[in-house]
Design a protein around this motif. Structure first.
Motif, PDB file in Angstrom:
ATOM      1  N   LEU A 363    -117.554 -15.359  21.382  1.00 41.85           N
ATOM      2  CA  LEU A 363    -118.834 -14.766  21.944  1.00 41.85           C
ATOM      3  C   LEU A 363    -118.838 -15.443  23.577  1.00 41.85           C
ATOM      4  O   LEU A 363    -118.943 -14.754  24.600  1.00 41.85           O
ATOM      5  N   ILE A 364    -118.589 -16.765  23.613  1.00 45.40           N
ATOM      6  CA  ILE A 364    -118.779 -17.397  24.821  1.00 45.40           C
ATOM      7  C   ILE A 364    -117.513 -16.790  25.821  1.00 45.40           C
ATOM      8  O   ILE A 364    -117.783 -16.295  27.028  1.00 45.40           O
ATOM      9  N   SER A 365    -116.445 -16.921  25.246  1.00 44.89           N
ATOM     10  CA  SER A 365    -115.356 -16.213  26.127  1.00 44.89           C
ATOM     11  C   SER A 365    -115.390 -14.898  26.546  1.00 44.89           C
ATOM     12  O   SER A 365    -115.027 -14.411  27.386  1.00 44.89           O
ATOM     13  N   THR A 366    -115.963 -14.046  25.511  1.00 49.85           N
ATOM     14  CA  THR A 366    -115.847 -12.626  25.864  1.00 49.85           C
ATOM     15  C   THR A 366    -117.119 -12.275  27.003  1.00 49.85           C
ATOM     16  O   THR A 366    -116.727 -11.570  27.695  1.00 49.85           O
ATOM     17  N   LEU A 367    -118.176 -13.163  26.734  1.00 54.55           N
ATOM     18  CA  LEU A 367    -119.165 -12.900  27.927  1.00 54.55           C
ATOM     19  C   LEU A 367    -118.704 -13.392  29.184  1.00 54.55           C
ATOM     20  O   LEU A 367    -119.181 -12.825  30.197  1.00 54.55           O
ATOM     21  N   LEU A 368    -117.999 -14.452  29.080  1.00 55.16           N
ATOM     22  CA  LEU A 368    -117.646 -14.959  30.436  1.00 55.16           C
ATOM     23  C   LEU A 368    -116.321 -13.796  30.953  1.00 55.16           C
ATOM     24  O   LEU A 368    -116.290 -13.708  32.290  1.00 55.16           O
ATOM     25  N   PHE A 369    -115.809 -13.444  30.046  1.00 53.53           N
ATOM     26  CA  PHE A 369    -114.528 -12.406  30.815  1.00 53.53           C
ATOM     27  C   PHE A 369    -115.385 -11.217  31.552  1.00 53.53           C
ATOM     28  O   PHE A 369    -115.068 -10.710  32.340  1.00 53.53           O
ATOM     29  N   CYS A 370    -116.484 -10.691  30.609  1.00 52.62           N
ATOM     30  CA  CYS A 370    -117.224  -9.648  31.312  1.00 52.62           C
ATOM     31  C   CYS A 370    -117.816  -9.910  32.436  1.00 52.62           C
ATOM     32  O   CYS A 370    -117.785  -9.515  33.688  1.00 52.62           O
ATOM     33  N   GLY A 371    -118.210 -11.158  32.715  1.00 49.14           N
ATOM     34  CA  GLY A 371    -118.838 -11.690  33.777  1.00 49.14           C
ATOM     35  C   GLY A 371    -117.668 -11.697  34.868  1.00 49.14           C
ATOM     36  O   GLY A 371    -118.084 -11.553  36.029  1.00 49.14           O
ATOM     37  N   GLY A 372    -116.605 -12.115  34.704  1.00 48.51           N
ATOM     38  CA  GLY A 372    -115.516 -12.179  35.647  1.00 48.51           C
ATOM     39  C   GLY A 372    -115.261 -10.799  36.378  1.00 48.51           C
ATOM     40  O   GLY A 372    -114.923 -10.752  37.443  1.00 48.51           O
ATOM     41  N   LEU A 373    -115.360  -9.970  35.339  1.00 46.45           N
ATOM     42  CA  LEU A 373    -115.046  -8.446  35.763  1.00 46.45           C
ATOM     43  C   LEU A 373    -116.001  -7.918  36.869  1.00 46.45           C
ATOM     44  O   LEU A 373    -115.833  -7.387  37.788  1.00 46.45           O
TER      45      LEU A 373
END
Length: 480
Positions: A363-373
């Protein structure tokens, strides 16, 4: 490849060769900054300090960049863009070696200052080189292309820095800049033209000194807040000096015929609004970049390598957006993207406030990925549309102005996040709840950054994004 397809391909490569060379400098600058934040806890042990106190090294770098950026445009006009750009890459490489050889926090901070001076020359001059080398219709594509290697630096920085810090020594993360810097310096000599202005006005030394003193005093006052045993009177003194010198610097800039900081640029509505919104946005970005590694390593107790792998997803999202960013801007236009995407970025920062030690890494990695986008698209939009209505003769001043504000905002974000974390912990070891409170504060700031874009014209920057053209084409298609 046929002759009909070879020619456009060769033209595209020719158009992108200068952005590619400039991107080498952006790569080492971004790689170095992300490596430092990942390695902070280990470096703090080596220097017998704390990660929060070690924020001085990050602030010193950003402060040096902010102070010396205003002079970068004048130096490029006076001595030539290639000469200044190549010298900056060489200085950055040498100062990286000095960082790796540092034995104390003082030595490391001094080396970071010289890195900051080099960075002040690299980024705005590199951006100026692209502006003067690429046609306006290709600017969005070129700027996206320029930032791809810089995003690669962000991607490689956390995992590589975490791996080296965990299994070897943090000093080697700076020595990795040496081969990259050498390659970049050689490429500059072959592919960059030495652009000069024939009638460069004399340097505004008074404006340079006033601007540097103002920025330095304000940033140092913020930095002193997290220093133990610093008297409030000392902090207040530097804060007052910063405010007074800022007022004097503005008074001087309004009366000088060729000021170091050209305040007349703020009369351009697009530039003005984007500067306001971009400043608060970059404060939240600077804070998040500083807080995330500390939250993961100190708050959650993960290793530097694991922290680097998790923050890798943030940079990966940013990298992915570089490919799809131009089509998004062409479809929706700068105004809609800055508003909608800005809200999405605020939500991503808000999500970091709800991370806990028990939150699944997936979940952390998914939210960080979206934040990077979202962060990447906002950066691309801001860095492009702010120059949409700037005359060519003012472009050098605009890049210096914009870059100075950018760096000051990021430095202010780092300092303010360190202050809030310091106040929340009360001199104790930071707990997960402390990071949550600080992330909440900067999520609010990210939402506030959207407000100025509501006043942008609907067709702002349409020549750069191609939005108006795409809309007309779509209407014709619908009518047929």
């Amino acid at each position: 490849m046929t002759n009909s397809t070879r020619q456009p391909f060769l033209e595209y490569v020719k158009t992108m060769i200068v952005p590619m060379v400039v991107a080498f400098a952006f790569f080492i600058e971004n790689f170095d900054s992300t490596v430092v934040t990942t390695a902070l806890p280990s470096m703090a042990v080596s220097f017998q300090s704390t990660p929060v106190e070690l924020s001085v090294a990050i602030t010193a770098y950003i402060l040096a960049v902010a102070i010396f950026i205003p002079i970068s445009g004048w130096l490029a006009d006076r001595f030539g863009a290639r000469n200044v750009f190549g010298t900056a890459i060489a200085l950055f490489t040498i100062s990286s070696i000095c960082c790796g050889l540092s034995l104390t926090l003082t030595q490391f901070t001094l080396a970071r200052i010289f890195q900051g001076i080099a960075g002040a020359m690299m980024v705005p001059v590199g951006r100026l080189i692209v502006l003067r080398s690429v046609e306006k219709k290709n600017f969005v594509k070129a700027m996206a292309f320029v930032t791809i290697p810089s995003v690669l630096g962000q991607i490689l920085g956390p995992p590589v820095g975490g791996f080296i810090t965990t299994y070897f020594s943090w000093q080697w993360i700076f020595f990795m800049n040496i081969p990259i810097g050498i390659i970049g310096f050689v490429l500059v000599q072959f592919f960059i033209k030495n652009f000069k202005q024939l009638d460069t006005p004399p340097l505004d030394w008074i404006g340079f000194l006033l601007t540097g003193a103002a920025i330095g005093s304000l940033m140092y006052a913020l930095e002193l807040v997290v220093r133990p045993k610093t008297e409030g009177a000392v902090i207040l003194t530097f804060l007052c000096i910063g405010v007074i010198v800022t007022v004097v610097a503005i008074w001087h800039a309004r009366r000088h015929p060729a000021p170091m900081v050209d305040l007349s640029l703020l009369k351009v509505p697009t530039f003005n609004l984007v500067m306001i919104g971009g400043f608060t946005f970059r404060m939240s970005v600077g804070a998040a970049s500083f807080l995330l590694p500390l939250q993961l390593q100190i708050g959650f107790g993960v290793s530097a390598f694991t922290s680097g792998l998790l923050t890798l997803f943030l940079a990966t999202g940013a990298f992915m957006m570089k490919a799809i960013g131009p089509p998004i801007l062409r479809r929706w236009g700068f105004r809609n993207v800055l508003i909608g995407n800005g809200i999405l970025y605020g939500l991503s920062v808000l999500s970091y406030a709800f991370f806990t030690p028990s939150t699944p890494f997936l979940l952390i990695s998914t939210l960080l990925f979206c934040g990077g986008l979202f962060r990447s698209l906002q950066f691309t939009s801001i860095n492009t549309v702010c120059y949409a209505d700037i005359p060519s003769v003012k472009m050098s001043s605009a890049t210096s102005f914009s870059s100075t504000a950018d760096r000051f905002a990021i430095g202010a974000g780092v300092s303010m996040s360190a202050i809030l974390l310091h106040l929340s912990t009360g001199m104790n070891v930071a707990k997960p709840v402390d990071f949550q409170l600080v992330f909440l504060a900067f999520a609010v700031l990210a939402f506030i950054s959207v407000q100025p874009y509501l006043r942008l014209k609907r067709d702002a920057g349409h020549e750069l994004s191609g939005h108006a053209v795409s809309v007309v084409a779509q209407n014709k298609k619908d009518q047929s």
